[in-house]
Design a protein around this motif. Sequence first.
Motif, short mmCIF file in Angstrom:
data_model
loop_
_atom_site.label_atom_id
_atom_site.label_comp_id
_atom_site.label_asym_id
_atom_site.label_seq_id
_atom_site.Cartn_x
_atom_site.Cartn_y
_atom_site.Cartn_z
N ASN A 278 -10.95 -26.03 14.43
CA ASN A 278 -10.16 -26.39 15.61
C ASN A 278 -9.42 -27.71 15.40
O ASN A 278 -8.27 -27.87 15.82
N ASN A 279 -10.08 -28.66 14.76
CA ASN A 279 -9.45 -29.96 14.49
C ASN A 279 -8.27 -29.82 13.52
O ASN A 279 -7.33 -30.61 13.55
N VAL B 248 -18.51 -25.66 11.87
CA VAL B 248 -17.38 -25.09 11.14
C VAL B 248 -16.25 -24.76 12.10
O VAL B 248 -15.08 -25.04 11.82
N ILE B 249 -16.59 -24.16 13.25
CA ILE B 249 -15.56 -23.85 14.26
C ILE B 249 -14.86 -25.12 14.71
O ILE B 249 -13.63 -25.15 14.86
N ILE C 78 -3.96 -19.65 17.17
CA ILE C 78 -3.13 -19.97 16.00
C ILE C 78 -1.71 -19.44 16.14
O ILE C 78 -0.83 -19.78 15.35
N TYR C 79 -1.48 -18.60 17.18
CA TYR C 79 -0.13 -18.06 17.39
C TYR C 79 -0.09 -17.42 18.78
O TYR C 79 -1.10 -16.95 19.29
N ALA D 157 -5.56 -23.83 8.08
CA ALA D 157 -6.66 -24.44 8.84
C ALA D 157 -7.93 -24.52 8.00
O ALA D 157 -8.62 -25.55 7.98
N PHE D 158 -8.27 -23.44 7.29
CA PHE D 158 -9.47 -23.44 6.45
C PHE D 158 -9.35 -24.49 5.35
O PHE D 158 -10.31 -25.21 5.05
N LYS D 159 -8.18 -24.58 4.74
CA LYS D 159 -7.99 -25.54 3.65
C LYS D 159 -8.05 -26.97 4.17
O LYS D 159 -8.70 -27.83 3.57
N ALA D 160 -7.37 -27.23 5.29
CA ALA D 160 -7.36 -28.58 5.85
C ALA D 160 -8.74 -29.00 6.34
O ALA D 160 -9.10 -30.18 6.29
N ALA D 161 -9.52 -28.02 6.83
CA ALA D 161 -10.86 -28.30 7.33
C ALA D 161 -11.88 -28.45 6.21
O ALA D 161 -13.01 -28.89 6.45
#
Length: 244
Positions: free
Chosen positions: A240-241, A235-236, A109-110, A59-63
């Motif tokens: 989320n996206n 950032v949140i 996330i899970y 998620a961090f990398k994709a965002a």
Amino acid sequence: MNSRSIPSALSQWLCLCIGLLAPIFGYAQVTLHYNERPPYLVGKDGQLTGLTGSPAVAAFKAAGVAFNLQSSSSARQLALIKENKGADCGIGWFKNEEREGFGKFTKPIYQDKAQIAITSAKNAKVKDGAAVESILGDKAITLLVKQGYSYGKTLDAMIAKLQPKSTAVTVENVQMLQMIQAERADYMFVAPEEADGLIAAAGFSPAEFRKANFSNAPSGENRYILCSKSVSDDVIAKLNNAIK
């Protein structure tokens, strides 16, 4: 200054400028904390994987949110997020009212499977297939809990209502399992997907423990990324996206 030092000096200047401007625009590099906990969080060679580790990092990398990984105890993570002195996030936390008061949660996330009890194989007090309330309400049985930890809204509410005989500790799950094996407490709650890895991490044999299912165990709780309020809403939203 010679010509060879110019690229180095320019690089340092750019890093300084980015570091100074990032907080203004809400993009300060996030310290992403994790506490080694297979199969959820597995750190190796500077990489983080696992049931919650992999989707969090993805998620961090994709965002496109800059982050650095930091191994930290669960107590340390909560303290930093509460202090709100930096952009700190922890992986795999349950959501509850208290934490919503001092931090920000992403989308889940899970989702865990329904919790079980783990007890020493020598201990016959915790019956397999019993109702959660009957175990929590039995004052002859001692529940081992981690101080400040949430076992999900439903179990937290049951514990608060029934006030079981319990021992609260600040150590991590491996040390807690060692206490169970030594019969310093009768049982602890654990997600079934974590049980075997936890036993192995503690250096024990599966034959030394017994897993007890509950007849009415609540559905497993969602796990989230929990961040300090210094982490901007933008950032949140980006995280989320990016969360699948």
